[in-house]
Design a protein around this motif. Structure first.
Motif, PDB file in Angstrom:
ATOM      1  N   ALA A  23      -0.128   1.728  -7.290  1.00  0.00           N
ATOM      2  CA  ALA A  23      -0.684   0.714  -6.395  1.00  0.00           C
ATOM      3  C   ALA A  23      -0.310   1.007  -4.943  1.00  0.00           C
ATOM      4  CB  ALA A  23      -0.177  -0.669  -6.799  1.00  0.00           C
ATOM      5  N   ALA A  24       0.933   1.410  -4.716  1.00  0.00           N
ATOM      6  CA  ALA A  24       1.378   1.709  -3.354  1.00  0.00           C
ATOM      7  C   ALA A  24       0.595   2.869  -2.765  1.00  0.00           C
ATOM      8  CB  ALA A  24       2.877   2.022  -3.360  1.00  0.00           C
ATOM      9  N   TYR A  25       0.396   3.919  -3.559  1.00  0.00           N
ATOM     10  CA  TYR A  25      -0.317   5.104  -3.076  1.00  0.00           C
ATOM     11  C   TYR A  25      -1.768   4.776  -2.749  1.00  0.00           C
ATOM     12  CZ  TYR A  25      -2.339   9.763  -2.914  1.00  0.00           C
ATOM     13  OH  TYR A  25      -3.012  10.889  -2.515  1.00  0.00           O
ATOM     14  N   ARG A  26      -2.444   4.047  -3.610  1.00  0.00           N
ATOM     15  CA  ARG A  26      -3.858   3.772  -3.412  1.00  0.00           C
ATOM     16  C   ARG A  26      -4.111   2.789  -2.273  1.00  0.00           C
ATOM     17  NH1 ARG A  26      -2.702   6.039  -7.641  1.00  0.00           N
ATOM     18  NH2 ARG A  26      -4.153   7.208  -8.966  1.00  0.00           N
ATOM     19  N   ARG A  45       0.142   7.211   4.920  1.00  0.00           N
ATOM     20  CA  ARG A  45      -0.992   7.984   4.414  1.00  0.00           C
ATOM     21  C   ARG A  45      -2.286   7.497   5.062  1.00  0.00           C
ATOM     22  NH1 ARG A  45      -3.807   7.523  -1.161  1.00  0.00           N
ATOM     23  NH2 ARG A  45      -5.222   8.630   0.221  1.00  0.00           N
ATOM     24  N   GLY A  46      -3.196   8.403   5.304  1.00  0.00           N
ATOM     25  CA  GLY A  46      -4.455   8.032   5.938  1.00  0.00           C
ATOM     26  C   GLY A  46      -5.560   7.827   4.917  1.00  0.00           C
ATOM     27  N   GLY A  47      -6.683   7.349   5.417  1.00  0.00           N
ATOM     28  CA  GLY A  47      -7.868   7.249   4.583  1.00  0.00           C
ATOM     29  C   GLY A  47      -8.078   5.941   3.864  1.00  0.00           C
ATOM     30  N   VAL A  48      -7.084   5.037   3.884  1.00  0.00           N
ATOM     31  CA  VAL A  48      -7.260   3.754   3.201  1.00  0.00           C
ATOM     32  C   VAL A  48      -7.965   2.797   4.164  1.00  0.00           C
ATOM     33  CG1 VAL A  48      -6.152   1.832   2.024  1.00  0.00           C
ATOM     34  CG2 VAL A  48      -5.170   4.131   1.856  1.00  0.00           C
ATOM     35  N   VAL A  49      -9.200   2.449   3.842  1.00  0.00           N
ATOM     36  CA  VAL A  49     -10.002   1.599   4.720  1.00  0.00           C
ATOM     37  C   VAL A  49      -9.673   0.123   4.511  1.00  0.00           C
ATOM     38  CG1 VAL A  49     -12.357   0.893   5.311  1.00  0.00           C
ATOM     39  CG2 VAL A  49     -11.849   3.281   4.767  1.00  0.00           C
ATOM     40  N   GLU A  50      -9.578  -0.284   3.267  1.00  0.00           N
ATOM     41  CA  GLU A  50      -9.229  -1.676   2.962  1.00  0.00           C
ATOM     42  C   GLU A  50      -8.738  -1.782   1.536  1.00  0.00           C
ATOM     43  OE1 GLU A  50     -13.081  -3.715   3.453  1.00  0.00           O
ATOM     44  OE2 GLU A  50     -13.072  -4.016   1.283  1.00  0.00           O
ATOM     45  N   ALA A 122      -8.357  -3.441  -5.475  1.00  0.00           N
ATOM     46  CA  ALA A 122      -9.468  -2.566  -5.111  1.00  0.00           C
ATOM     47  C   ALA A 122      -9.230  -1.956  -3.737  1.00  0.00           C
ATOM     48  CB  ALA A 122     -10.780  -3.345  -5.118  1.00  0.00           C
ATOM     49  N   SER A 123      -9.174  -0.632  -3.686  1.00  0.00           N
ATOM     50  CA  SER A 123      -8.936   0.077  -2.427  1.00  0.00           C
ATOM     51  C   SER A 123     -10.094   1.022  -2.142  1.00  0.00           C
ATOM     52  CB  SER A 123      -7.634   0.885  -2.496  1.00  0.00           C
ATOM     53  OG  SER A 123      -6.524   0.046  -2.752  1.00  0.00           O
ATOM     54  N   ILE A 124     -10.600   0.978  -0.910  1.00  0.00           N
ATOM     55  CA  ILE A 124     -11.651   1.886  -0.479  1.00  0.00           C
ATOM     56  C   ILE A 124     -11.016   3.018   0.311  1.00  0.00           C
ATOM     57  CG2 ILE A 124     -13.713   2.153   0.958  1.00  0.00           C
ATOM     58  CD1 ILE A 124     -14.429  -0.728   0.371  1.00  0.00           C
ATOM     59  N   HIS A 125     -11.346   4.255  -0.053  1.00  0.00           N
ATOM     60  CA  HIS A 125     -10.836   5.433   0.633  1.00  0.00           C
ATOM     61  C   HIS A 125     -11.964   6.148   1.360  1.00  0.00           C
ATOM     62  CE1 HIS A 125      -6.965   5.976  -2.011  1.00  0.00           C
ATOM     63  NE2 HIS A 125      -7.072   4.775  -1.457  1.00  0.00           N
ATOM     64  N   ALA A 126     -11.696   6.511   2.615  1.00  0.00           N
ATOM     65  CA  ALA A 126     -12.660   7.262   3.416  1.00  0.00           C
ATOM     66  C   ALA A 126     -12.557   8.744   3.095  1.00  0.00           C
ATOM     67  CB  ALA A 126     -12.382   7.027   4.903  1.00  0.00           C
TER      68      ALA A 126
END
Length: 246
Positions: A23-26, A45-50, A122-126
């Motif tokens: 959960a932390a990573y995502r 970490r980058g790329g996590v939009v929301e 729910a995590s959105i990744h760019a």
């Protein structure tokens, strides 16, 4: 062109997994696993939009806090071989804009929660590449249903066997239908299809579209994964990429 990809995976304590770490990573958070005392810090970490939690209507308020939800999920599992979380990894159409993708992921998460009664983060990744094509979502779910009294019985129907296959097929079709609905609402012509190439070809033959059927008789490609994809986009050939080209 919108690409269809839906993969369901499980996290098991027997393999040394931690749902708190997952959960932390995502989500790009710092979470502490109360069972082991280990801190998992992915705030840089980058790329996590929301990231958002989606839970049943009667779930307690703490279920919407990742730190409390996943601590409870870890504590609920006593066996050394327990399945501690389940993930739905879904490709998102790059043709949609940010708000549209956000609403799409919410709809996908809500459909899963309504069917199985579990809690989802729910995590959105760019995309991490310049072409901007690899938008995707990680829907991390508890393996237990959750209600007003907290985590309850396990979602055994998802564990495997005939029941599991039925549920996976339902999930794949639901994802495709939901994505296509949002593409249609956005007036985007692209569509995705959850069926195998063989099934799509047979359907094309039944409706008399021999040209489409011929195009669908190609061999299916293999999933490259993020590392091979990154290399291919830099012009570095990989074994998986060569298989797909062939």
């Amino acid at each position: 062109m919108a690409i269809y990809h839906t993969r369901v995976k499980t996290f098991s304590r027997a393999k040394g997994d931690s749902c708190v770490a997952a959960a932390a990573y995502r989500a790009g958070l710092r979470l502490t696993d109360p069972r082991t005392g280990k801190r998992h810090d992915y705030r840089l970490r980058g790329g996590v939009v929301e990231t958002r939690c989606i839970v049943p209507k009667d779930a307690p308020t703490w279920a919407c806090k990742p730190s409390e939800l996943w601590a409870a999920a870890e504590a609920a599992e006593k066996r050394s071989d327990s399945t501690i979380a389940r993930e739905f990894e879904i490709a998102l159409p790059h043709e949609l804009d940010g708000p549209q993708r956000s609403k799409l992921v919410s709809a996908l998460g809500r459909a899963l929660v309504e069917r199985y009664g579990f809690a989802i983060q729910a995590s959105i990744h760019a995309p991490d590449t310049p072409d901007g094509l690899n938008w995707h979502a990680h829907l991390l779910a508890t393996t237990r249903r959750i209600g007003k009294d907290g985590l309850a019985d396990k979602t055994r129907e998802l564990d495997g066997g005939a029941s599991g296959r039925v549920e996976i097929e339902w999930t794949r079709e639901m994802v495709a239908d939901t994505i296509n609905r949002y593409l249609d609402e956005a007036e985007i012509a692209a569509r995705v299809d959850h069926r195998s190439l063989k099934a799509q070809a047979e359907a094309a033959i039944e409706r008399g579209d021999l040209t489409a059927a011929l195009g669908l008789t190609r061999q299916p490609t293999v999933h490259l994964g993020k590392h091979a994809t990154a290399l291919e986009r830099k012009g570095v050939p990989t074994e998986l990429g060569e298989m797909n080209a062939t």
